[in-house]
Design a protein around this motif. Structure first.
Motif, PDB file in Angstrom:
ATOM      1  N   LYS A 175       0.837  -1.192   0.000  1.00 50.76           N
ATOM      2  CA  LYS A 175       0.000   0.000   0.000  1.00 50.76           C
ATOM      3  C   LYS A 175       0.878   1.250   0.000  1.00 50.76           C
ATOM      4  O   LYS A 175       1.767   1.391   0.846  1.00 50.76           O
ATOM      5  CB  LYS A 175      -0.890  -0.009   1.250  1.00 50.76           C
ATOM      6  CG  LYS A 175      -1.815   1.183   1.377  1.00 50.76           C
ATOM      7  CD  LYS A 175      -2.632   1.106   2.663  1.00 50.76           C
ATOM      8  CE  LYS A 175      -1.764   1.356   3.890  1.00 50.76           C
ATOM      9  NZ  LYS A 175      -2.578   1.507   5.121  1.00 50.76           N
ATOM     10  N   ILE A 185      -1.290   7.080   0.769  1.00 50.68           N
ATOM     11  CA  ILE A 185      -2.742   6.890   0.818  1.00 50.68           C
ATOM     12  C   ILE A 185      -3.297   7.396   2.151  1.00 50.68           C
ATOM     13  O   ILE A 185      -2.795   7.036   3.223  1.00 50.68           O
ATOM     14  CB  ILE A 185      -3.121   5.404   0.642  1.00 50.68           C
ATOM     15  CG1 ILE A 185      -2.845   4.954  -0.791  1.00 50.68           C
ATOM     16  CG2 ILE A 185      -4.589   5.168   0.970  1.00 50.68           C
ATOM     17  CD1 ILE A 185      -3.192   3.495  -1.045  1.00 50.68           C
ATOM     18  N   ALA A 186      -4.321   8.213   2.080  1.00 45.73           N
ATOM     19  CA  ALA A 186      -4.973   8.706   3.309  1.00 45.73           C
ATOM     20  C   ALA A 186      -5.664   7.540   4.000  1.00 45.73           C
ATOM     21  O   ALA A 186      -6.226   6.663   3.336  1.00 45.73           O
ATOM     22  CB  ALA A 186      -5.986   9.781   2.963  1.00 45.73           C
ATOM     23  N   GLU A 202      -8.448   7.182   5.452  1.00 48.33           N
ATOM     24  CA  GLU A 202      -9.861   7.007   5.143  1.00 48.33           C
ATOM     25  C   GLU A 202     -10.096   6.423   3.741  1.00 48.33           C
ATOM     26  O   GLU A 202     -11.195   5.969   3.420  1.00 48.33           O
ATOM     27  CB  GLU A 202     -10.616   8.340   5.276  1.00 48.33           C
ATOM     28  CG  GLU A 202     -10.151   9.438   4.355  1.00 48.33           C
ATOM     29  CD  GLU A 202      -9.028  10.285   4.947  1.00 48.33           C
ATOM     30  OE1 GLU A 202      -8.831  11.404   4.458  1.00 48.33           O
ATOM     31  OE2 GLU A 202      -8.369   9.814   5.907  1.00 48.33           O
ATOM     32  N   SER A 203      -9.061   6.408   2.886  1.00 49.27           N
ATOM     33  CA  SER A 203      -9.177   5.857   1.531  1.00 49.27           C
ATOM     34  C   SER A 203      -8.587   4.458   1.419  1.00 49.27           C
ATOM     35  O   SER A 203      -8.760   3.796   0.390  1.00 49.27           O
ATOM     36  CB  SER A 203      -8.468   6.785   0.528  1.00 49.27           C
ATOM     37  OG  SER A 203      -8.998   8.087   0.578  1.00 49.27           O
ATOM     38  N   SER A 204      -7.893   4.013   2.450  1.00 47.05           N
ATOM     39  CA  SER A 204      -7.137   2.771   2.383  1.00 47.05           C
ATOM     40  C   SER A 204      -8.009   1.559   2.050  1.00 47.05           C
ATOM     41  O   SER A 204      -7.721   0.797   1.131  1.00 47.05           O
ATOM     42  CB  SER A 204      -6.401   2.536   3.706  1.00 47.05           C
ATOM     43  OG  SER A 204      -5.686   1.315   3.661  1.00 47.05           O
ATOM     44  N   ASP A 205      -9.103   1.373   2.793  1.00 39.79           N
ATOM     45  CA  ASP A 205      -9.950   0.199   2.599  1.00 39.79           C
ATOM     46  C   ASP A 205     -10.493   0.111   1.177  1.00 39.79           C
ATOM     47  O   ASP A 205     -10.466  -0.947   0.544  1.00 39.79           O
ATOM     48  CB  ASP A 205     -11.107   0.216   3.589  1.00 39.79           C
ATOM     49  CG  ASP A 205     -10.763  -0.493   4.893  1.00 39.79           C
ATOM     50  OD1 ASP A 205      -9.585  -0.844   5.074  1.00 39.79           O
ATOM     51  OD2 ASP A 205     -11.665  -0.697   5.716  1.00 39.79           O
ATOM     52  N   ALA A 206     -11.017   1.227   0.680  1.00 40.66           N
ATOM     53  CA  ALA A 206     -11.633   1.229  -0.648  1.00 40.66           C
ATOM     54  C   ALA A 206     -10.614   0.910  -1.728  1.00 40.66           C
ATOM     55  O   ALA A 206     -10.900   0.146  -2.672  1.00 40.66           O
ATOM     56  CB  ALA A 206     -12.289   2.581  -0.921  1.00 40.66           C
ATOM     57  N   LEU A 207      -9.402   1.457  -1.619  1.00 37.58           N
ATOM     58  CA  LEU A 207      -8.382   1.224  -2.646  1.00 37.58           C
ATOM     59  C   LEU A 207      -7.863  -0.216  -2.600  1.00 37.58           C
ATOM     60  O   LEU A 207      -7.633  -0.828  -3.638  1.00 37.58           O
ATOM     61  CB  LEU A 207      -7.231   2.221  -2.468  1.00 37.58           C
ATOM     62  CG  LEU A 207      -7.592   3.675  -2.780  1.00 37.58           C
ATOM     63  CD1 LEU A 207      -6.438   4.603  -2.423  1.00 37.58           C
ATOM     64  CD2 LEU A 207      -7.956   3.832  -4.255  1.00 37.58           C
ATOM     65  N   SER A 242     -10.607  -2.519  -4.023  1.00 38.34           N
ATOM     66  CA  SER A 242     -10.663  -2.393  -5.478  1.00 38.34           C
ATOM     67  C   SER A 242      -9.515  -3.148  -6.144  1.00 38.34           C
ATOM     68  O   SER A 242      -9.713  -3.845  -7.153  1.00 38.34           O
ATOM     69  CB  SER A 242     -10.614  -0.910  -5.866  1.00 38.34           C
ATOM     70  OG  SER A 242     -10.603  -0.757  -7.268  1.00 38.34           O
TER      71      SER A 242
END
Length: 247
Positions: A114, A118-119, A121-126, A129
């Motif tokens: 990772k 990466i912020a 709050e964006s980690s899970d979504a990225l 995906s």
């Protein structure tokens, strides 16, 4: 969408007429069902089908709702979390690195690199995906190999192969002779995915699930029944549900 009432219960359903349909058929989801009927079917005939299949509709909708509740849940894509892969629950290991895109590799578990930038709050979504994309590529590669292995030997050559996000079916093969497969089959053991490929290849010769169709499936894959049984028993295993942590 119409509503079918059974006692105090209301179940949404869709009525679809088709010139190709020879008889009525039902497709059930956890929230609704679809009734496919021949184009010339009368209202009386449709009501008779619904009345005859009343108990089956209720039981099947209930069963699918229970299966949906039992689906694998992922609260966070962090080290130690597990997702299904080829019939087993496999662990994630998340590491930060200096790259710009999430990178996925696999060896007895998933290694996820990772980007440090990466912020949180964006980690899970990225990560989710990237995992989906990686898994879709794996199921496509496996399916292509099974098409080569069985299609060429038995004269079952599709015009193409597509991996799709099909909500309520594992695969399909239409008049265009293109085999479509649900990418969630990557969560099943490889022999089960192989069965799904063979199943759709056999539809190139036989459109319906009649005796000649199953005879052909058996000729291509003698142990197809055991593989199909696994798929029928474990449909709730094939995927994950992202759940936001409470609090």
């Amino acid at each position: 969408m119409a509503v079918y009432r059974i006692g105090d219960r209301e179940i949404e359903y869709t009525l679809r007429r088709s010139a190709r349909a020879r008889k009525a058929s039902l497709t059930v989801t956890p929230q609704s069902f679809e009734l496919l009927v021949p184009e010339q079917a009368t209202d009386e005939q449709i009501d008779a089908v619904l009345a005859r299949r009343r108990a089956w509709i209720v039981e099947t909708v209930q069963h699918m709702q229970e299966r949906a509740v039992a689906q694998n849940r992922v609260y966070r894509f962090v080290s130690g979390a597990k997702i299904p892969y080829r019939g087993r629950m496999m662990r994630l290991e998340i590491e930060e690195f200096d790259g710009t895109l999430v990178e996925i590799s696999y060896r007895n578990g998933f290694r996820v690199l990772k980007p440090r930038t990466i912020a949180p709050e964006s980690s899970d979504a990225l990560i989710e995906s990237a995992l989906r994309l990686w898994l879709k590529r794996r199921v496509r590669d496996d399916a292509r190999e099974f098409v080569r292995r069985h299609g060429e030997r038995h004269g079952l050559k599709p015009r193409g192969l597509e991996i799709k996000d099909q909500k309520h079916m594992w695969g399909s093969c239409g008049q265009d002779r293109i085999v479509n497969l649900n990418w969630h089959l990557i969560f099943a053991p490889k022999p089960v995915l192989e069965y799904a490929v063979v199943h759709e290849l056999c539809h190139l010769r036989h459109r319906n699930h009649d005796a000649p169709f199953w005879k052909l499936v058996g000729r291509v894959m003698p142990d197809w029944e055991a593989r199909k049984a696994w798929l029928d028993r474990n449909e709730h295993f094939l995927g994950w549900q992202k759940v936001e942590p409470s609090g």
